[in-house]
Design an enzyme around this catalytic site. Structure first.
Site, PDB file in Angstrom:
ATOM      1  N   ASP A  17      -3.443 -28.040  23.090  1.00  0.00           N
ATOM      2  CA  ASP A  17      -2.264 -28.556  23.789  1.00  0.00           C
ATOM      3  C   ASP A  17      -1.215 -27.442  23.729  1.00  0.00           C
ATOM      4  O   ASP A  17      -1.406 -26.422  23.063  1.00  0.00           O
ATOM      5  CB  ASP A  17      -1.759 -29.834  23.101  1.00  0.00           C
ATOM      6  CG  ASP A  17      -0.532 -30.415  23.810  1.00  0.00           C
ATOM      7  OD1 ASP A  17      -0.571 -30.534  25.041  1.00  0.00           O
ATOM      8  OD2 ASP A  17       0.470 -30.714  23.142  1.00  0.00           O
ATOM      9  N   SER A  18      -0.085 -27.660  24.404  1.00  0.00           N
ATOM     10  CA  SER A  18       1.007 -26.695  24.301  1.00  0.00           C
ATOM     11  C   SER A  18       1.656 -26.773  22.910  1.00  0.00           C
ATOM     12  O   SER A  18       2.273 -25.817  22.455  1.00  0.00           O
ATOM     13  CB  SER A  18       2.055 -26.992  25.367  1.00  0.00           C
ATOM     14  OG  SER A  18       2.521 -28.325  25.208  1.00  0.00           O
ATOM     15  N   CYS A  28      -4.439 -32.012  26.836  1.00  0.00           N
ATOM     16  CA  CYS A  28      -3.208 -31.751  27.582  1.00  0.00           C
ATOM     17  C   CYS A  28      -3.408 -32.220  29.018  1.00  0.00           C
ATOM     18  O   CYS A  28      -4.292 -31.715  29.727  1.00  0.00           O
ATOM     19  CB  CYS A  28      -2.912 -30.252  27.556  1.00  0.00           C
ATOM     20  SG  CYS A  28      -1.683 -29.757  28.753  1.00  0.00           S
ATOM     21  N   GLU A  69       9.179 -32.464  20.624  1.00  0.00           N
ATOM     22  CA  GLU A  69       8.874 -31.289  19.780  1.00  0.00           C
ATOM     23  C   GLU A  69       9.973 -31.062  18.734  1.00  0.00           C
ATOM     24  O   GLU A  69       9.695 -30.588  17.638  1.00  0.00           O
ATOM     25  CB  GLU A  69       8.707 -30.036  20.655  1.00  0.00           C
ATOM     26  CG  GLU A  69       7.382 -29.977  21.396  1.00  0.00           C
ATOM     27  CD  GLU A  69       6.185 -29.611  20.512  1.00  0.00           C
ATOM     28  OE1 GLU A  69       6.375 -29.027  19.423  1.00  0.00           O
ATOM     29  OE2 GLU A  69       5.047 -29.922  20.933  1.00  0.00           O
ATOM     30  N   CYS A 113       1.071 -37.908  29.442  1.00  0.00           N
ATOM     31  CA  CYS A 113       1.303 -36.631  28.754  1.00  0.00           C
ATOM     32  C   CYS A 113       0.996 -36.927  27.298  1.00  0.00           C
ATOM     33  O   CYS A 113       1.441 -37.949  26.765  1.00  0.00           O
ATOM     34  CB  CYS A 113       2.745 -36.171  28.919  1.00  0.00           C
ATOM     35  SG  CYS A 113       3.221 -34.853  27.770  1.00  0.00           S
ATOM     36  N   HIS A 118       2.042 -35.899  24.611  1.00  0.00           N
ATOM     37  CA  HIS A 118       3.179 -36.031  23.695  1.00  0.00           C
ATOM     38  C   HIS A 118       3.721 -37.473  23.652  1.00  0.00           C
ATOM     39  O   HIS A 118       4.310 -37.890  22.664  1.00  0.00           O
ATOM     40  CB  HIS A 118       4.338 -35.121  24.120  1.00  0.00           C
ATOM     41  CG  HIS A 118       4.181 -33.680  23.724  1.00  0.00           C
ATOM     42  ND1 HIS A 118       3.350 -32.816  24.381  1.00  0.00           N
ATOM     43  CD2 HIS A 118       4.775 -32.955  22.739  1.00  0.00           C
ATOM     44  CE1 HIS A 118       3.434 -31.615  23.830  1.00  0.00           C
ATOM     45  NE2 HIS A 118       4.300 -31.669  22.824  1.00  0.00           N
TER      46      HIS A 118
END
Ligand code: DGL
Length: 265
Positions: free
Chosen positions: A7-8, A70, A145, A177, A179
């Site tokens: 993932d990012s 992701c 984040e 997403c 997240h």
């Protein structure tokens, strides 16, 4: 089995968690491309290049299967990942779309994912008469984040993003997403209880489990033999704390450069 996922940033933790719950006795290689976070506002060409580099790196990691943790890369560059990896690839969007039962569905996702309409197209393939409305949420990933998940600020942002979907009387809401499941408590507070929350990681984990049961045929009775290895492309210092906070582990984290050639596993 040795499973690779990326993932990012910390979004892939939500996939890791669901997969460990269903398929506990495996090794995981988790790559967080923190240097290029957020992915969700990047162009198609940028995401395709990232997917090339990530799949190239994983092709040297001796993995048995790959999990696309992701949605943005899933929506834009699934073909790139599949082309470069010669192991089974499990994706979020296709997995989730095949399980949708409701006729009015909302999707929260990054702006880059929403632009592709990947969720709408995938759902319509399985259930052609479904009404799907997608909402881009550019502010969520940076806030999550930063662990800004419980503030008036994010409540105001979430309320604003959910308003158009609630106006359309959705029956279910896909967290498009990886997240976003990290803010499930906040979303549940705002949403009426009639709206069902869908985390695509559940469908992905189920598909993976079906595959593993067929493949290994010797499901170990021993539980929780999880081997986790983490790699990041920047911010080596912060990542162990984030993993500890969200996953309750304090792992060793290694720094990698995805542009380097000639990986050794
Ligand atoms: N968590 C990723 C996704 O599912 C990427 C989010 C981002 O970096 O913007 O789309």
């Amino acid at each position: 089995m040795r499973l690779g996922l990326f993932d990012s940033g910390i979004g892939g933790f939500t996939i890791l968690k669901k997969v460990i719950e269903l398929c506990p006795n495996n090794s995981f290689i988790y790559l967080a491309d923190t240097a290029r976070l957020p992915y969700g506002v990047k162009t198609t060409n940028e995401i395709k290049k990232i997917a090339e580099e990530i799949s190239y790196w994983f092709s040297y990691q001796n993995i048995d299967a790959f999990l696309v943790a992701c949605n943005t890369t899933n929506a834009i560059a699934l073909d790139v990942l599949k082309k470069n990896l010669d192991v089974p690839v499990f994706d979020l969007i296709g997995s989730a779309a095949s399980t949708i039962q409701e006729s009015r569905v909302g999707v929260l996702a990054t702006p880059s994912t929403v632009k592709t309409k990947a969720y709408t197209n995938a759902i319509l393939e399985f259930k052609p008469n479904t009404y799907v409305i997608e909402q881009p949420c550019p502010e969520f990933v940076p806030m999550i984040e930063m662990n800004n998940v419980n503030s008036d600020e994010i409540t105001e942002v979430a309320t604003r993003y959910l308003q158009p979907l609630l106006k359309q009387k959705i029956h279910s809401l896909i967290l498009g997403c990886s997240h976003y499941p990290l803010i499930t408590p906040l979303l549940t507070e705002i949403l009426p209880s009639s709206v069902k929350l869908i985390d695509p990681a559940e469908a992905l984990a189920l598909n993976l489990k079906l595959f593993m049961d067929l493949k290994t045929n010797n499901y170990s009775k021993k539980k929780n033999l999880v081997d986790l290895k983490f790699y990041v492309t920047s911010n080596l210092k912060n990542f162990p704390n984030k993993a500890n906070h969200w996953l309750n582990v304090f792992p060793e984290v290694n720094l990698v450069s995805l542009q380097k050639k000639g990986w050794v596993s």
